[in-house]
Scaffold this active site. Structure first.
Site, PDB file in Angstrom:
ATOM      1  N   HIS A  82      44.970  34.648  33.672  1.00 53.15           N
ATOM      2  CA  HIS A  82      43.653  34.974  34.229  1.00 53.15           C
ATOM      3  C   HIS A  82      42.715  35.377  33.094  1.00 53.15           C
ATOM      4  CE1 HIS A  82      40.799  36.344  37.262  1.00 53.15           C
ATOM      5  NE2 HIS A  82      40.538  37.332  36.433  1.00 53.15           N
ATOM      6  N   ASP A 161      38.565  43.520  47.977  1.00 54.71           N
ATOM      7  CA  ASP A 161      37.906  43.160  46.720  1.00 54.71           C
ATOM      8  C   ASP A 161      36.678  42.299  46.962  1.00 54.71           C
ATOM      9  OD1 ASP A 161      37.592  42.866  43.822  1.00 54.71           O
ATOM     10  OD2 ASP A 161      38.031  40.775  44.276  1.00 54.71           O
ATOM     11  N   ARG A 168      29.355  45.747  44.407  1.00 52.78           N
ATOM     12  CA  ARG A 168      29.204  46.094  42.982  1.00 52.78           C
ATOM     13  C   ARG A 168      28.125  45.245  42.335  1.00 52.78           C
ATOM     14  NH1 ARG A 168      34.729  44.888  40.721  1.00 52.78           N
ATOM     15  NH2 ARG A 168      33.768  45.328  38.730  1.00 52.78           N
ATOM     16  N   SER A 183      39.955  45.291  40.658  1.00 53.47           N
ATOM     17  CA  SER A 183      39.499  44.050  41.291  1.00 53.47           C
ATOM     18  C   SER A 183      40.404  42.881  40.888  1.00 53.47           C
ATOM     19  CB  SER A 183      38.047  43.789  40.861  1.00 53.47           C
ATOM     20  OG  SER A 183      37.662  42.473  41.130  1.00 53.47           O
ATOM     21  N   LYS A 187      44.042  41.113  43.206  1.00 52.96           N
ATOM     22  CA  LYS A 187      44.196  39.694  43.574  1.00 52.96           C
ATOM     23  C   LYS A 187      45.426  39.091  42.913  1.00 52.96           C
ATOM     24  CE  LYS A 187      39.997  39.251  42.210  1.00 52.96           C
ATOM     25  NZ  LYS A 187      38.598  39.082  41.877  1.00 52.96           N
TER      26      LYS A 187
HETATM   27  N1  URA Z   1      36.508  39.369  37.697  1.00 52.65           N
HETATM   28  C1  URA Z   1      36.959  39.937  38.840  1.00 52.65           C
HETATM   29  O1  URA Z   1      37.720  39.350  39.583  1.00 52.65           O
HETATM   30  N2  URA Z   1      36.549  41.187  39.124  1.00 52.65           N
HETATM   31  C2  URA Z   1      35.709  41.876  38.342  1.00 52.65           C
HETATM   32  O2  URA Z   1      35.390  42.991  38.664  1.00 52.65           O
HETATM   33  C3  URA Z   1      35.231  41.274  37.155  1.00 52.65           C
HETATM   34  C4  URA Z   1      35.657  40.002  36.843  1.00 52.65           C
END
Ligand code: URA
Length: 453
Positions: A82, A161, A168, A183, A187
């Site tokens: 990621h 999220d 946010r 966040s 996931k």
């Molecule tokens: N990517 C995400 O999934 N969440 C964030 O807060 C910032 C980048």
């Protein structure tokens, strides 16, 4: 329990416990806690920070608002990668089929792009027919058959999220290390992984502008992943300049195909092979421990550089032999896409117009500002200003020059591809400013800054 008291506690710099975080997050999902109170909590967390323990607790609460995939029926190690988001960052699209070709399962749930950074799903969606939305059952089947599947976040995965990120985004609370950590990890931990490699970007095109912040984010991410038993490694990589030559969805898919054919720019292949070698390294690490299923996979504490180089060579061989490209074509077809794009990239959406950007002075290119290129690309339609905006898959930018190259005044340094000229003047201006030219060659640039275990 009252939301007011929890906000006040955080405002005054105290630590929150699991029950308090649960009350706010679950209450937000069920609409028992209104968004103005959650906004206040987010701002208090942004300003006061969250401790390591609070970050883990918040991740845990967010993770458990949704489904957690159990993929233990797959025999192979399940490793994902990621990125924290960058400009021209197309690495996942090259890496996922490449790693699957090495026999490691890659379940990847990706995001859409927002602001100056592009999203993997938007890039994939430019492939005619390619499905990025599917049921978890389809995701499993594709994974089982091809060893790699990529899809967007569903409502079942960490739904807190999705809602919190949107809040946010409009309350100026995105760039917070603990909030980014919870966040991303809520996931990723839902994907049923054994291992995770994180590409933490640093520079003008990244959320983290300084090494100090990037290191703090990398530490928070690895700490959280490892806490939940997913062996997690973070590689901090340069995002002061866009990665590779292209920015924009279709253009980046073309560049990925070229990379899988063995024709990638140095910066792009360096980041891809480094992250890929780490994915294979983690897979081996996990596999050794899984010989005894009762063992908790130990955390990696030292790096075997020889083993890491072997993994890199293995990946190079998969590209040279054409196996990585075959794996990409199989993956594209299995997700409904037209794999003929490999032989005929003109099948990808294009742009009706192009405009050249000329160098305003001659010399050596010192840097091409990733933040400015990302914003210019978004203005041309390749990205979104708001989550609900539509993407123009054919729009984007090709960079003819990058740092270290020489240039004469008036040379074409970039080409803008567009269908809608509404923001063309602003995008062109930004692109002229993005190229920083000097009289001396710049020092050599290091793409890989640091590895955090
Ligand atoms: N990517 C995400 O999934 N969440 C964030 O807060 C910032 C980048």
């Amino acid at each position: 329990m009252y939301a007011y008291d929890i906000i006040k506690k955080k405002r005054d710099g105290e630590c929150l416990n699991k029950e308090e975080l649960q009350f706010l997050i679950k209450g937000y999902l069920t609409e028992e806690v209104p968004d103005y109170q959650v906004s206040a909590f987010l701002m208090a967390s942004f300003l006061r920070g969250l401790s390591e323990e609070e970050t883990i607790l918040l991740t845990d609460v967010m993770l458990h608002t949704g489904q957690i995939l159990d993929l233990t029926e797959m025999d192979d190690p399940r490793i994902d990668k990621h990125s924290t988001g960058g400009v021209g960052d197309k690495v996942s699209i090259i890496l996922a089929p490449l790693i699957a070709a090495a026999g490691v399962t890659v379940p990847m749930i990706s995001g859409r792009g927002l602001g100056h950074t592009g999203g993997t799903l938007d890039k994939l969606a430019s492939i005619p027919g390619f499905r990025t939305e599917m049921s978890i059952a389809d995701f499993r089947n594709i994974l089982w058959e091809t060893g790699v599947a990529m899809m967007g976040q569903t409502d079942d995965i960490a739904p807190a999220d999705k809602k919190l990120y949107a809040l946010r985004d409009v309350t100026a609370t995105v760039e917070s290390i603990p909030l980014i950590t919870s966040s991303i990890m809520s996931k990723k931990l839902a994907e049923g992984l054994n291992g995770l490699v994180l590409d933490v970007k640093v520079g003008s095109g990244a959320f983290m502008k300084t090494m100090e912040d990037a290191e703090a984010l990398a530490a928070a991410l690895t700490n959280t992943g490892n806490h939940f038993g997913v062996r997690t490694v973070a590689v901090i990589t340069d995002m002061d300049e866009p990665l590779g030559r292209t920015v924009g969805n279709s253009l980046e898919i073309r560049e990925c195909i070229n990379a899988l054919k063995g024709r990638a720019d140095k910066d792009l292949i360096e980041v891809t092979l480094t992250l890929g070698a780490w994915m294979l390294y983690l897979a081996d690490w996990v596999e050794k421990a899984v010989d005894n299923p009762r063992t908790v996979v130990p955390r990696i504490t030292a790096i075997d550089e020889g083993a890491l180089s072997e993994k890199r060579a293995e990946l190079e061989e998969l590209i040279d032999s054409g196996k990585a490209l075959e794996s990409f074509m199989e993956f594209v077809e299995r997700q409904g896409g037209n794999s003929e794009i490999v032989a005929n990239p003109a099948l990808l959406p294009g742009a009706a117009h192009i405009k050249q950007v000329q160098a305003v002075s001659g010399g050596y290119i010192q840097r091409v500002d990733a933040g400015k290129v990302g914003t210019a690309s978004m203005l041309l339609g390749a990205g979104r200003q708001r989550l609900e905006d539509r993407i123009d898959h054919g729009a984007g930018i090709i960079l003819n020059r990058k740092s270290g190259d020489t240039v004469q005044e008036g040379d074409t340094v970039a080409v803008l591809h567009y269908n809608d000229e509404t923001n063309l003047a602003e995008a062109s201006q930004l692109m002229e400013e993005a190229f920083e030219v000097g009289t001396e060659p710049p020092g050599s640039k290091k793409m890989i800054k640091k590895v955090i275990l």
